[in-house]
Scaffold this active site. Structure first.
Site, PDB file in Angstrom:
ATOM      1  N   LYS A  22       0.839  -1.212   0.000  1.00 32.04           N
ATOM      2  CA  LYS A  22       0.000   0.000   0.000  1.00 32.04           C
ATOM      3  C   LYS A  22       0.871   1.258   0.000  1.00 32.04           C
ATOM      4  CE  LYS A  22      -1.658   1.575   4.037  1.00 32.04           C
ATOM      5  NZ  LYS A  22      -1.413   2.982   4.421  1.00 32.04           N
ATOM      6  N   ASN A  23       1.871   1.278   0.877  1.00 30.59           N
ATOM      7  CA  ASN A  23       2.634   2.518   1.060  1.00 30.59           C
ATOM      8  C   ASN A  23       3.621   2.796  -0.070  1.00 30.59           C
ATOM      9  OD1 ASN A  23       1.151   3.013   3.283  1.00 30.59           O
ATOM     10  ND2 ASN A  23       2.736   2.488   4.772  1.00 30.59           N
ATOM     11  N   CYS A 126      -4.675  13.102  13.216  1.00 32.91           N
ATOM     12  CA  CYS A 126      -4.909  11.698  12.878  1.00 32.91           C
ATOM     13  C   CYS A 126      -4.817  10.932  14.176  1.00 32.91           C
ATOM     14  CB  CYS A 126      -3.846  11.240  11.898  1.00 32.91           C
ATOM     15  SG  CYS A 126      -3.756   9.473  11.731  1.00 32.91           S
ATOM     16  N   ARG A 131       0.893  14.689  13.501  1.00 31.80           N
ATOM     17  CA  ARG A 131       1.300  14.573  12.100  1.00 31.80           C
ATOM     18  C   ARG A 131       1.244  15.903  11.336  1.00 31.80           C
ATOM     19  NH1 ARG A 131      -1.128   9.096   9.754  1.00 31.80           N
ATOM     20  NH2 ARG A 131       0.813   9.047   8.595  1.00 31.80           N
ATOM     21  N   ASP A 317       5.022   0.640  11.839  1.00 33.84           N
ATOM     22  CA  ASP A 317       3.832  -0.040  11.311  1.00 33.84           C
ATOM     23  C   ASP A 317       3.764  -1.517  11.705  1.00 33.84           C
ATOM     24  OD1 ASP A 317       3.101   2.345  10.190  1.00 33.84           O
ATOM     25  OD2 ASP A 317       3.639   1.809   8.136  1.00 33.84           O
ATOM     26  N   ARG A 409      -8.414  -0.697   4.919  1.00 34.65           N
ATOM     27  CA  ARG A 409      -7.557   0.336   4.323  1.00 34.65           C
ATOM     28  C   ARG A 409      -6.223  -0.256   3.879  1.00 34.65           C
ATOM     29  NH1 ARG A 409      -6.611   5.418   7.806  1.00 34.65           N
ATOM     30  NH2 ARG A 409      -5.474   5.814   5.885  1.00 34.65           N
TER      31      ARG A 409
HETATM   32  C1  EPZ Z   1       4.334   7.009   6.265  1.00 32.74           C
HETATM   33  O1  EPZ Z   1       3.556   8.063   6.824  1.00 32.74           O
HETATM   34  C2  EPZ Z   1       3.424   5.818   6.179  1.00 32.74           C
HETATM   35  N1  EPZ Z   1       2.267   6.133   5.340  1.00 32.74           N
HETATM   36  C3  EPZ Z   1       2.967   5.423   7.572  1.00 32.74           C
HETATM   37  O2  EPZ Z   1       2.191   4.268   7.464  1.00 32.74           O
HETATM   38  C4  EPZ Z   1       4.197   5.129   8.436  1.00 32.74           C
HETATM   39  O3  EPZ Z   1       3.777   4.829   9.754  1.00 32.74           O
HETATM   40  C5  EPZ Z   1       5.127   6.332   8.435  1.00 32.74           C
HETATM   41  O4  EPZ Z   1       5.464   6.703   7.087  1.00 32.74           O
HETATM   42  C6  EPZ Z   1       6.420   6.083   9.197  1.00 32.74           C
HETATM   43  O5  EPZ Z   1       7.080   4.981   8.639  1.00 32.74           O
HETATM   44  C7  EPZ Z   1       2.347   5.957   4.031  1.00 32.74           C
HETATM   45  O6  EPZ Z   1       3.376   5.620   3.466  1.00 32.74           O
HETATM   46  C8  EPZ Z   1       1.106   6.188   3.247  1.00 32.74           C
HETATM   47  P1  EPZ Z   1       6.345  10.442   8.236  1.00 32.74           P
HETATM   48  P2  EPZ Z   1       4.068   9.562   6.800  1.00 32.74           P
HETATM   49  O7  EPZ Z   1       6.190  11.737   7.541  1.00 32.74           O
HETATM   50  O8  EPZ Z   1       4.854   9.775   5.560  1.00 32.74           O
HETATM   51  C9  EPZ Z   1       6.604  13.734  11.647  1.00 32.74           C
HETATM   52  C10 EPZ Z   1       0.266   2.932   7.812  1.00 32.74           C
HETATM   53  O9  EPZ Z   1      -0.226   2.392   8.831  1.00 32.74           O
HETATM   54  N2  EPZ Z   1       6.410  14.785  10.637  1.00 32.74           N
HETATM   55  O10 EPZ Z   1       7.539   9.613   7.944  1.00 32.74           O
HETATM   56  O11 EPZ Z   1       2.894  10.408   7.051  1.00 32.74           O
HETATM   57  C11 EPZ Z   1       5.376  12.874  11.861  1.00 32.74           C
HETATM   58  O12 EPZ Z   1       4.433  13.496  12.692  1.00 32.74           O
HETATM   59  C12 EPZ Z   1       0.787   4.353   7.857  1.00 32.74           C
HETATM   60  O13 EPZ Z   1       0.335   2.390   6.710  1.00 32.74           O
HETATM   61  C13 EPZ Z   1       6.575  16.105  11.005  1.00 32.74           C
HETATM   62  O14 EPZ Z   1       6.868  16.409  12.173  1.00 32.74           O
HETATM   63  O15 EPZ Z   1       5.034   9.564   8.055  1.00 32.74           O
HETATM   64  C14 EPZ Z   1       5.999  11.633  12.476  1.00 32.74           C
HETATM   65  O16 EPZ Z   1       6.210  11.838  13.843  1.00 32.74           O
HETATM   66  C15 EPZ Z   1       0.485   5.047   9.138  1.00 32.74           C
HETATM   67  N3  EPZ Z   1       6.370  17.082  10.067  1.00 32.74           N
HETATM   68  C16 EPZ Z   1       7.345  11.546  11.778  1.00 32.74           C
HETATM   69  O17 EPZ Z   1       7.579  12.848  11.217  1.00 32.74           O
HETATM   70  C17 EPZ Z   1       6.061  16.783   8.782  1.00 32.74           C
HETATM   71  O18 EPZ Z   1       5.909  17.732   7.965  1.00 32.74           O
HETATM   72  C18 EPZ Z   1       7.410  10.543  10.637  1.00 32.74           C
HETATM   73  O19 EPZ Z   1       6.278  10.719   9.801  1.00 32.74           O
HETATM   74  C19 EPZ Z   1       5.928  15.433   8.398  1.00 32.74           C
HETATM   75  C20 EPZ Z   1       6.101  14.439   9.348  1.00 32.74           C
END
Ligand code: EPZ
Length: 430
Positions: A22-23, A126, A131, A317, A409
């Protein structure tokens, strides 16, 4: 609303075909906005998030044609989807759509790169944490974009003549913001260097596909990625990589219930850290010509401590599923979550099955119990819900998991795959 009923206690034996990730599929689909040619993606999983993104892309002008055949192939239940975006008809991604799935915010990258402007709703909070999107704003600003927040939307505008290559050093690793930077910088003028980039396999898969479309990206999979901008991108054909989270979840399920299962069409190298943790917990995992073989004993599970980290660390995850496994361990283990601040909602539901877990800040202390007992439980997010399913498989008696739309999902044909391996799992539609 659908529920899943599980009668626990059976071993899992057989074959689980692992679906496309998915990701990886979501950013690859979004990349179709970057070209007026056709992007063909193979091995796209059939999931609620994919269906929603198809609608969102349609809104921007992407024509979608799905290969009708959905027969079982080597790697799972693959679909081939053709995406063609001759012209972008709308550069706005509205709240009604973006609020349903955070990844849809990522359209901001290609819309800005191709059309010079985008108006995209802030994704909002979320269940698993706040996030924010500050890293997207900073990263795109480094490419010359003007980013303004107005009435819950981000209005992004490129300079006259388009985005300009630049250097951006992420203060923390973000998968989504790395995807967006790759897509935006591919069509920028000049060279972009991203430091402290996410190294997840899904980032590498996107870079690989973009390069097939004519982009010039090097270093994906390392912390420093260099993108030489090109004038335009063409179509390509690309196969979505196997889902490492489904792979890890399945391995943990077998470790917990006992049995002997081949995970078909997957690749050990995508998740050696979590599979190593499953091995240390007592399961045997071997690489086979078709994927992986997992032999679990369902008892004498050893306690193992894990800390979630960006790739190549233990993935957030898989945290809930590993905690599920540890509830049956022969001793005390600790699971520490460092990526999201509120990703322990499964704890109280696992407790309903008899698990003994105490939370202290970002660390859960799990005291293994000899048996879990079935109970009604509620899914709270995608990965939490599947941890309840695998705990239910190992519990005595009946477990019902409500709010299974979370599961839909991200896990393709979960009940069917588990049933084929001997589990008693059925979906109840009220
Ligand atoms: C991706 O989300 C995945 N989603 C998530 O999978 C996964 O848990 C996550 O990466 C971490 O591996 C998809 O690929 C669709 P991040 P993403 O930006 O990209 C912070 C699932 O269950 N952050 O790497 O949204 C954020 O809050 C999902 O399939 C900021 O602070 O995650 C988090 O603490 C859930 N500012 C950390 O970075 C920003 O602008 C990592 O989030 C962006 C992120």
């Amino acid at each position: 609303m659908d529920r899943i009923r599980i009668v626990g206690g059976n071993e899992l034996n057989g074959v689980i075909p692992i679906s496309g990730a998915k990701n990886a599929a979501l950013p690859l689909m979004i990349a179709s906005l970057l070209t007026s040619d056709t992007l063909t993606l193979e091995n796209v999983p059939h999931l609620a998030d994919v269906e929603l993104l198809l609608r969102i892309l349609g809104n921007h002008g992407v024509d979608v044609s799905v290969n009708g055949r959905r027969e079982r192939q080597g790697e799972g239940y693959s679909r081939t989807i053709h995406f063609t975006c001759r012209t972008i008809v709308d550069t706005t991604a509205p709240y009604e759509l973006v609020s349903k799935m955070r990844a849809s915010f990522w359209v901001i990258g290609p819309l800005l790169a191709r059309e010079g402007r985008a108006r995209v709703s802030l994704p909002g909070g979320c269940a698993i944490g706040t996030r924010p999107v500050d890293l997207f704003i900073e990263g795109l600003t480094a490419l010359g974009a003007t980013m303004e927040i107005d009435s819950g939307y981000i209005n992004a505008t490129a300079p006259k003549g388009g985005l300009i290559g630049g250097t951006y050093t992420f203060p923390k690793v973000s998968v989504g913001a790395t995807h967006v930077m790759l897509m935006a910088a591919s069509l920028a003028r000049g060279t972009t260097v991203i430091n402290y980039a996410a190294r997840e396999p899904e980032v590498v898969d996107l870079a690989y596909c973009l390069n097939a479309m004519g982009a010039k990206i090097s270093g994906a999979g390392t912390s420093t990625i260099t993108i030489e901008g090109v004038h335009s991108l063409s179509g390509a054909r690309h196969r979505v990589l196997p889902d490492r989270i489904e792979t890890g979840t399945s391995a943990m399920a077998v470790a917990m219930t006992g049995g002997d299962v081949t995970l078909e069409g997957t690749d050990f190298a995508l998740l050696d850290t979590p599979l190593d943790a499953v091995r240390r917990a007592g399961a045997e995992i071997t690489v086979t010509p078709s994927g992986l073989r997992v032999v679990g004993h369902g008892h004498a599970i050893r306690p193992v401590d894990v800390v979630t980290e960006p790739y190549p660390g233990f993935p957030t995850d898989l945290q809930a599923q590993f905690m599920g496994l540890m509830t049956r361990a022969n001793g005390v283990s600790h699971v520490t979550e460092t990526i999201f601040e509120n990703r322990f909602m499964h704890v109280q539901e696992l407790a309903r099955l008899g698990a003994r877990i105490t939370l202290s800040g970002q660390t859960a202390r799990i005291e293994g119990v000899t048996r879990l007992r079935g109970a009604p439980v509620m899914a709270t997010d995608l990965r939490a819900s599947v941890s309840l399913v695998i705990a239910g498989l190992a519990a005595e008696g009946e477990t019902t998991v409500s709010r299974v739309y979370h599961l839909d999902r991200g896990f393709e044909r979960l009940e069917e795959k588990l049933t084929r391996c001997g589990a008693v799992v059925e979906r109840i539609t009220d």
